[in-house]
Design an enzyme around this catalytic site. Structure first.
Site, PDB file in Angstrom:
ATOM      1  N   ARG A 238      53.066  17.046 -48.802  1.00 36.83           N
ATOM      2  CA  ARG A 238      51.791  16.719 -49.437  1.00 36.83           C
ATOM      3  C   ARG A 238      50.664  16.805 -48.400  1.00 36.83           C
ATOM      4  O   ARG A 238      50.913  16.612 -47.205  1.00 36.83           O
ATOM      5  CB  ARG A 238      51.841  15.308 -50.044  1.00 36.83           C
ATOM      6  CG  ARG A 238      52.859  15.175 -51.173  1.00 36.83           C
ATOM      7  CD  ARG A 238      52.945  13.743 -51.680  1.00 36.83           C
ATOM      8  NE  ARG A 238      53.902  13.630 -52.796  1.00 36.83           N
ATOM      9  CZ  ARG A 238      55.206  13.460 -52.662  1.00 36.83           C
ATOM     10  NH1 ARG A 238      55.733  13.349 -51.437  1.00 36.83           N
ATOM     11  NH2 ARG A 238      56.003  13.389 -53.717  1.00 36.83           N
ATOM     12  N   LYS A 265      55.421   8.912 -50.695  1.00 37.41           N
ATOM     13  CA  LYS A 265      55.062   8.430 -52.028  1.00 37.41           C
ATOM     14  C   LYS A 265      56.162   7.552 -52.611  1.00 37.41           C
ATOM     15  O   LYS A 265      55.884   6.532 -53.245  1.00 37.41           O
ATOM     16  CB  LYS A 265      54.801   9.622 -52.950  1.00 37.41           C
ATOM     17  CG  LYS A 265      54.297   9.253 -54.334  1.00 37.41           C
ATOM     18  CD  LYS A 265      53.973  10.500 -55.123  1.00 37.41           C
ATOM     19  CE  LYS A 265      53.425  10.147 -56.498  1.00 37.41           C
ATOM     20  NZ  LYS A 265      53.086  11.358 -57.292  1.00 37.41           N
ATOM     21  N   HIS A 327      46.860  20.161 -53.127  1.00 43.41           N
ATOM     22  CA  HIS A 327      47.984  19.594 -53.884  1.00 43.41           C
ATOM     23  C   HIS A 327      48.750  20.667 -54.654  1.00 43.41           C
ATOM     24  O   HIS A 327      49.898  20.440 -55.052  1.00 43.41           O
ATOM     25  CB  HIS A 327      47.481  18.518 -54.846  1.00 43.41           C
ATOM     26  CG  HIS A 327      47.043  17.258 -54.156  1.00 43.41           C
ATOM     27  ND1 HIS A 327      47.943  16.309 -53.695  1.00 43.41           N
ATOM     28  CD2 HIS A 327      45.816  16.804 -53.825  1.00 43.41           C
ATOM     29  CE1 HIS A 327      47.282  15.329 -53.121  1.00 43.41           C
ATOM     30  NE2 HIS A 327      45.995  15.599 -53.182  1.00 43.41           N
ATOM     31  N   ARG A 330      52.569  22.629 -53.267  1.00 45.26           N
ATOM     32  CA  ARG A 330      53.950  22.295 -53.606  1.00 45.26           C
ATOM     33  C   ARG A 330      54.371  22.939 -54.925  1.00 45.26           C
ATOM     34  O   ARG A 330      55.507  23.386 -55.070  1.00 45.26           O
ATOM     35  CB  ARG A 330      54.106  20.777 -53.660  1.00 45.26           C
ATOM     36  CG  ARG A 330      54.020  20.140 -52.279  1.00 45.26           C
ATOM     37  CD  ARG A 330      53.651  18.674 -52.339  1.00 45.26           C
ATOM     38  NE  ARG A 330      54.593  17.868 -53.069  1.00 45.26           N
ATOM     39  CZ  ARG A 330      55.757  17.427 -52.587  1.00 45.26           C
ATOM     40  NH1 ARG A 330      56.121  17.747 -51.348  1.00 45.26           N
ATOM     41  NH2 ARG A 330      56.564  16.678 -53.319  1.00 45.26           N
ATOM     42  N   HIS A 353      61.365  15.031 -54.154  1.00 42.76           N
ATOM     43  CA  HIS A 353      61.248  14.544 -55.515  1.00 42.76           C
ATOM     44  C   HIS A 353      62.359  13.546 -55.777  1.00 42.76           C
ATOM     45  O   HIS A 353      63.504  13.746 -55.366  1.00 42.76           O
ATOM     46  CB  HIS A 353      61.313  15.701 -56.515  1.00 42.76           C
ATOM     47  CG  HIS A 353      60.047  16.479 -56.571  1.00 42.76           C
ATOM     48  ND1 HIS A 353      59.947  17.722 -57.133  1.00 42.76           N
ATOM     49  CD2 HIS A 353      58.797  16.184 -56.112  1.00 42.76           C
ATOM     50  CE1 HIS A 353      58.702  18.171 -57.036  1.00 42.76           C
ATOM     51  NE2 HIS A 353      57.990  17.241 -56.423  1.00 42.76           N
ATOM     52  N   TYR A 363      73.451  11.788 -50.871  1.00 44.88           N
ATOM     53  CA  TYR A 363      74.343  12.937 -50.681  1.00 44.88           C
ATOM     54  C   TYR A 363      73.536  14.228 -50.592  1.00 44.88           C
ATOM     55  O   TYR A 363      73.751  15.057 -49.714  1.00 44.88           O
ATOM     56  CB  TYR A 363      75.332  13.006 -51.848  1.00 44.88           C
ATOM     57  CG  TYR A 363      76.212  14.241 -51.822  1.00 44.88           C
ATOM     58  CD1 TYR A 363      77.341  14.301 -51.011  1.00 44.88           C
ATOM     59  CD2 TYR A 363      75.901  15.357 -52.605  1.00 44.88           C
ATOM     60  CE1 TYR A 363      78.143  15.434 -50.978  1.00 44.88           C
ATOM     61  CE2 TYR A 363      76.692  16.488 -52.587  1.00 44.88           C
ATOM     62  CZ  TYR A 363      77.813  16.528 -51.771  1.00 44.88           C
ATOM     63  OH  TYR A 363      78.586  17.657 -51.734  1.00 44.88           O
TER      64      TYR A 363
END
Length: 390
Positions: A238, A265, A327, A330, A353, A363
């Site tokens: 970001r 975030k 922005h 991404r 995310h 994992y």
């Protein structure tokens, strides 16, 4: 009943005397010549006087109106004298509860990083405080709010207007909750502005990516701004994560970047593999800013990071502001990498995310690191290729 002529022609005498109007209202003529309106009332079997101002500053008609309001209070069992004192105290309290005071209090309550608070305060100081900062919150109307929003949109900043609207509403929510305001004036005009239709987050085409990177390379701006922009594209972080990067987060020998949880975030540490181009960029920055906390320190205060507004300002100068915002990087990276056939889970892990399953999330980040390293090196090489074709 009195007439204005009676009031005007009344002359002072050796002793104070009164000219009666009706229902307790009278004009008191003092030996000094001062003519004072008085309302005599009885409350709880006790007589009292209520001062209504001096004639001619307060006309006969105004005195009757004021007396009428006082009479209504008496009928409710309220002393107009005490009510005036309470109103004075209330006004004094309200004068200290300005929008700026409560906004500062609201910011202090937020569990945000200092840089985030600083950025939000900067917006308030530029957009909101000049109009309503010094006003008591009870005096601020929906018209004040709409004026701020319209002016912000008119100067080409609809996104800032939306942020200002959300922030002002949150400040009023605190004011209402603490009994310093009765309503949120933002609510009435919450839908007054047209939706922001600028497609800042659409994915850029390969040709647009190349053109953007070439334009930014040649924009002639600050070296730090250029490299913060490049690092964002090379890692798909970001904008604020790039401009606020700290030297202690990097292990250049291992080509890894560990962004602290409090800067993310999702409030989880994020480990990113660095392509060769990013390592080279950071090594070039080390002699310049390596003695500071931040890779890209603020120009005016080296103890603070650069503001991501610097990226937007550069884009505006280049004519890209209406086609792309930082922005959107991404979104572009995700779209292009998916098109190129990279696994969706690996791309999502690179973008940090949120994975709802905690075990699967751990994992994924551990298992996909090598796969992400290869993907991001390919991505960096593709950026160079797309630039070279322009």
């Amino acid at each position: 009943m009195l007439t204005d002529a009676h009031c005007r022609n009344a002359k002072p005498r050796e002793k104070l005397y009164r000219l009666n109007d009706f229902k307790g209202l009278y004009l008191e003529i003092k030996p000094t010549g001062v003519k004072a309106w008085r309302y005599r009332f009885k409350l709880n079997s006790k007589e009292s006087l209520f001062a209504l101002g001096n004639y001619p500053d307060v006309s006969l008609a105004d005195a009757r109106d004021a007396c009428g309001e006082a009479r209504k209070l008496v009928k409710q069992g309220i002393s107009p004298v005490q009510n005036r004192q309470l109103e004075l105290v209330k006004r004094e309290l309200d004068s200290g509860n300005t929008f700026e005071v409560i906004a500062q209090e609201w910011l202090a309550l937020k569990d945000w990083e200092d840089v985030t608070k600083t950025r939000r305060l900067d917006m308030l100081q530029r957009v909101v405080f000049p109009s309503i900062g010094k006003l008591p919150v009870r005096q601020i109307t929906s018209a004040h709010i709409l004026d701020i929003l319209n002016k912000t949109v008119a100067r080409g900043a609809p996104t800032v207007a939306a942020e200002a609207k959300r922030t002002m509403s949150s400040v009023f929510e605190l004011a209402v909750a603490t009994l310093r305001a009765d309503t949120d004036p933002v609510w009435a005009v919450r839908k007054a502005l047209p939706p922001n239709k600028t497609q800042h987050k659409r994915a850029l085409s390969v040709e647009e990516i190349g053109k953007l990177l070439v334009d930014f390379d040649g924009h002639g701006g600050n070296f730090q701004t250029l490299n913060a922009f490049r690092l964002m594209w090379l890692t798909l972080v970001r904008p604020n994560e790039s401009v606020q990067a700290e030297w202690e987060e990097f292990d250049l020998d291992s080509a890894l970047w560990k962004i602290q949880a409090q800067r993310m975030k999702a409030r989880r540490e994020h480990v990113l593999p660095l392509p060769e181009q990013a390592v080279k960029l950071l090594k070039a920055m080390r002699p310049i800013t390596g003695h500071t906390k931040y890779v890209f320190p603020n120009r005016d205060d080296r103890a603070r990071p650069m503001a991501d507004a610097a990226l937007r300002q550069a884009l505006k100068k280049l004519g890209w502001a209406k086609k792309y915002s930082p922005h959107g990087t991404r979104t572009t990276g995700s779209t292009r990498l998916n098109e190129l056939g990279y696994r969706h889970d690996v791309i999502e892990a690179q973008l940090a995310h949120a994975e709802p399953n905690a075990v699967r999330r751990t994992y994924n980040h551990a298992t996909y690191l090598d796969e992400r390293r290869g993907m991001m090196q390919d991505w960096a090489d593709l950026l160079d290729t797309w630039k070279a074709k322009i």
